[in-house]
Design an enzyme around this catalytic site. Sequence first.
Site, PDB file in Angstrom:
ATOM      1  N   HIS A  67      40.327  18.945 -16.905  1.00  0.00           N
ATOM      2  CA  HIS A  67      40.575  19.192 -15.480  1.00  0.00           C
ATOM      3  C   HIS A  67      39.775  20.383 -14.992  1.00  0.00           C
ATOM      4  O   HIS A  67      39.474  21.312 -15.741  1.00  0.00           O
ATOM      5  CB  HIS A  67      42.066  19.360 -15.185  1.00  0.00           C
ATOM      6  CG  HIS A  67      42.735  20.527 -15.827  1.00  0.00           C
ATOM      7  ND1 HIS A  67      42.830  21.769 -15.224  1.00  0.00           N
ATOM      8  CD2 HIS A  67      43.365  20.658 -17.012  1.00  0.00           C
ATOM      9  CE1 HIS A  67      43.499  22.601 -16.005  1.00  0.00           C
ATOM     10  NE2 HIS A  67      43.835  21.951 -17.103  1.00  0.00           N
ATOM     11  N   ASP A  69      40.589  22.117 -11.964  1.00  0.00           N
ATOM     12  CA  ASP A  69      41.351  23.129 -11.227  1.00  0.00           C
ATOM     13  C   ASP A  69      41.952  24.159 -12.170  1.00  0.00           C
ATOM     14  O   ASP A  69      42.119  23.926 -13.368  1.00  0.00           O
ATOM     15  CB  ASP A  69      42.446  22.476 -10.382  1.00  0.00           C
ATOM     16  CG  ASP A  69      43.532  21.826 -11.220  1.00  0.00           C
ATOM     17  OD1 ASP A  69      43.169  21.082 -12.154  1.00  0.00           O
ATOM     18  OD2 ASP A  69      44.728  22.044 -10.944  1.00  0.00           O
ATOM     19  N   ASP A  91      41.619  27.377 -19.838  1.00  0.00           N
ATOM     20  CA  ASP A  91      42.375  26.280 -19.239  1.00  0.00           C
ATOM     21  C   ASP A  91      41.788  25.899 -17.888  1.00  0.00           C
ATOM     22  O   ASP A  91      42.146  26.465 -16.866  1.00  0.00           O
ATOM     23  CB  ASP A  91      43.834  26.712 -19.097  1.00  0.00           C
ATOM     24  CG  ASP A  91      44.747  25.605 -18.639  1.00  0.00           C
ATOM     25  OD1 ASP A  91      44.373  24.433 -18.785  1.00  0.00           O
ATOM     26  OD2 ASP A  91      45.851  25.917 -18.138  1.00  0.00           O
ATOM     27  N   GLU A 121      45.498  19.224 -11.772  1.00  0.00           N
ATOM     28  CA  GLU A 121      46.367  19.163 -12.947  1.00  0.00           C
ATOM     29  C   GLU A 121      47.416  20.256 -12.920  1.00  0.00           C
ATOM     30  O   GLU A 121      48.538  20.064 -13.407  1.00  0.00           O
ATOM     31  CB  GLU A 121      45.515  19.255 -14.226  1.00  0.00           C
ATOM     32  CG  GLU A 121      46.251  18.932 -15.516  1.00  0.00           C
ATOM     33  CD  GLU A 121      46.959  20.116 -16.156  1.00  0.00           C
ATOM     34  OE1 GLU A 121      47.764  19.901 -17.078  1.00  0.00           O
ATOM     35  OE2 GLU A 121      46.705  21.281 -15.727  1.00  0.00           O
ATOM     36  N   GLU A 122      47.069  21.422 -12.377  1.00  0.00           N
ATOM     37  CA  GLU A 122      48.006  22.548 -12.341  1.00  0.00           C
ATOM     38  C   GLU A 122      49.052  22.402 -11.244  1.00  0.00           C
ATOM     39  O   GLU A 122      49.940  23.243 -11.107  1.00  0.00           O
ATOM     40  CB  GLU A 122      47.242  23.858 -12.134  1.00  0.00           C
ATOM     41  CG  GLU A 122      46.202  24.179 -13.199  1.00  0.00           C
ATOM     42  CD  GLU A 122      46.814  24.562 -14.536  1.00  0.00           C
ATOM     43  OE1 GLU A 122      48.066  24.546 -14.643  1.00  0.00           O
ATOM     44  OE2 GLU A 122      46.063  24.857 -15.477  1.00  0.00           O
ATOM     45  N   HIS A 316      46.719  30.801 -18.370  1.00  0.00           N
ATOM     46  CA  HIS A 316      47.463  31.357 -17.230  1.00  0.00           C
ATOM     47  C   HIS A 316      47.656  32.872 -17.334  1.00  0.00           C
ATOM     48  O   HIS A 316      48.578  33.415 -16.729  1.00  0.00           O
ATOM     49  CB  HIS A 316      48.828  30.669 -17.076  1.00  0.00           C
ATOM     50  CG  HIS A 316      48.737  29.200 -16.787  1.00  0.00           C
ATOM     51  ND1 HIS A 316      49.826  28.452 -16.397  1.00  0.00           N
ATOM     52  CD2 HIS A 316      47.702  28.330 -16.828  1.00  0.00           C
ATOM     53  CE1 HIS A 316      49.461  27.200 -16.214  1.00  0.00           C
ATOM     54  NE2 HIS A 316      48.169  27.103 -16.472  1.00  0.00           N
TER      55      HIS A 316
END
Length: 345
Positions: A67, A69, A91, A121-122, A316
């Site tokens: 992904h 995003d 990520d 995705e997030e 994150h």
Amino acid sequence: MELEKELLKQKGKEVLKSLIEIYTPSGEEGKAVDVFERISNWFNLELRKSSSNSFYLGKGDILLASHLDTIKGFIPSKVTGEEIYGRGAVDAKGPLTSMILAGWIMNERGCSVQIAALSDEENKSSGARELVSSGSKYSHIIVGEPTNTTHIAIEYRGILRVGISCKGNPEHSSSSTSNVILNHIPAILEVSQLPSEYSTPSIVPTVIRGGDSPNVTPDKLYVHFDVRYPHGVTKEEIISKFARLFPNCEISVGESIEPVKVSSSTPIVRYLMRGLIKQGIKPSLVRKAGTSDMNILVSLTNNIATYGPGDSRLEHTDFERITLDEIYIATVTYVNALEEICLKH
């Protein structure tokens, strides 16, 4: 095309830097169109952009899906020796980079592979949902998420977003006879379960709202719960628990994604394991406590697994970084797995 280590590390650095220099939190993936046009030209891969602002490189029924995003919070990109820092380095632009390199190598070798940089995705996984609804068919899917470079994820927990709305009686706080907050604290405490064992659902209150005056008891209470639950537990079981503990409240379920689990004997799992073993690396199979696009893409094929470079503990955080060695190892792992697929395809 030989897998020349220094060449691949250099190309990996160029691709990853170009990706993380564009800040793409969920909803802003379209800003990366110029980067993907350059990547398409660099690697001679046909580019397609979807209506959800997902980007696809190449064609074929073998899919490498990561992904584009990220969470919010820009981190300036920085290269220090063999390490690359920046939002999304782990990520999941690091895994995406390795997938782009592997897809390029395999397409040059005559094995048709498609690479997907999915959007959102997030947030709500609109890119993965769009792909599922498109009618596309795939024989094998590898999902690119950070799995510490040596792990292969075969299980993710599902997610439920549960909202509880309860009515109260507004009264002057100095003479009140009831309080909707106090009335429901025991139920909130009883239903809540902080993350512990994988097999036990986590039920965590994340938002509580009630009242708007400092001297009047609230006329309503709202509590939002983030629920993660493993394969073998049903969402009906969880919702029935809320219904029992909040009998006079309105219960709403927002986002709902089923857990996913594939067998360790699934072909793509075995190919990825051998892809690491061929490099002298011992693979491990893991279960992930969160939820990913794998939960959604499994509806396209059960021949699916998650693997990627990067330390998942850095996801994150403000310390996202990945090494070029990790990018290289993951690229070779993908290539080794894809070679097996193409020989048997």
